[in-house]
Design an enzyme around this catalytic site. Sequence first.
Site, PDB file in Angstrom:
ATOM      1  CG  HIS A 122      20.829 115.081 -73.606  1.00 60.89           C
ATOM      2  ND1 HIS A 122      21.280 114.803 -74.881  1.00 60.89           N
ATOM      3  CD2 HIS A 122      21.933 115.415 -72.881  1.00 60.89           C
ATOM      4  CE1 HIS A 122      22.600 114.954 -74.920  1.00 60.89           C
ATOM      5  NE2 HIS A 122      23.022 115.334 -73.736  1.00 60.89           N
ATOM      6  CG  ASP A 159      26.536 119.519 -74.880  1.00 65.50           C
ATOM      7  OD1 ASP A 159      26.531 120.098 -73.780  1.00 65.50           O
ATOM      8  OD2 ASP A 159      26.716 118.287 -75.012  1.00 65.50           O
ATOM      9  CG  HIS A 161      27.014 114.540 -74.726  1.00 62.13           C
ATOM     10  ND1 HIS A 161      27.556 115.395 -73.799  1.00 62.13           N
ATOM     11  CD2 HIS A 161      27.559 113.328 -74.501  1.00 62.13           C
ATOM     12  CE1 HIS A 161      28.403 114.715 -73.019  1.00 62.13           C
ATOM     13  NE2 HIS A 161      28.433 113.465 -73.432  1.00 62.13           N
ATOM     14  CG  ASP A 243      29.739 118.640 -73.066  1.00 62.83           C
ATOM     15  OD1 ASP A 243      29.642 119.382 -74.064  1.00 62.83           O
ATOM     16  OD2 ASP A 243      28.780 117.974 -72.632  1.00 62.83           O
TER      17      ASP A 243
END
Length: 308
Positions: A122, A159, A161, A243
């Site tokens: 990120h 991931d 996200h 996740d």
Amino acid sequence: MTTALITHADCLGHVTPPGHPERVARLDHVLHAMAALDLLRLAAPRAGDADLLRCHPQAHLDRIRAALPAGGAAQLDADTWLSPGSEEAARRAAGAAVRAVDAVLGGEVRNAFCATRPPGHHAEQETPMGFCLFGNVAIAARHALDHHGLERVAVVDFDVHHGNGTQALLWDEPRALLVTSQQMPLWPGSGAPSERGAHGQILNVPLAPRSGGAEMRAAYETLVFPRLDAFAPELLLISAGFDAHQDDPLAELAWSTEDFRWLSRELCRRAETLCGGRVVSVLEGGYDLEALAASARAHVEELIEAGK
Ligand SMILES: [Zn+2]
């Protein structure tokens, strides 16, 4: 040939406030799950400024250093915190990814997994966010391109996200294919298929909330694998976040541990055909400790099997 596990005790020195999901126990659980596996264990070096400056301006490095607290915790944004040991942890995390590229491209090992934190996908050029300080995978990609002289590097980010940071850092890099699958809608909100990079070299694959392994496998088989095959990378980098697991508290996908195993095996199979099995995988998210440990173990078991 073998599989490397690259980590460093300094990665346990990045301490987040009580109740924060990106916590020291994550790495403890991952390393415990790897304890009995046949791996070449390497210490992560500390990334130098030259490594970090491949993706971030000096001002970003200066800002993080200036924000380090003498004790306790300092908050950078709603999710992202620093403790006194955070810069060292983040430099070991970036350094592990660079070391992994060197080990795989140098023929020291067949593939490598970096068990490190804080995660990286990120972090944008000048913006730490989403628990991330430096763009570990993007830094590794640029190291492979600029230091080792590769012409084509692929990054697959599974991931849950969106890898907004990796996307920002590689937006105008024609030598890097970035494929990122993510639950949508979900924080950070980016990752629509219309986001394609300056050279059309970015593929965003949104997945619907509550979708599971069947939907994931279909998306990878119809969208991701053909794109990887067509790009013909010389090295495959993986942003391995766990996740999307059905037990994860931060998102709503419903992958099982065996789905992570399937995806890991398929990515290794492609790498075997495309680039001599050269895979560097870097830990990103995963916040249910048991699901994280089991999924990361399944992932590394597939790397080991592929590296034999
Ligand atoms: Zn995540």
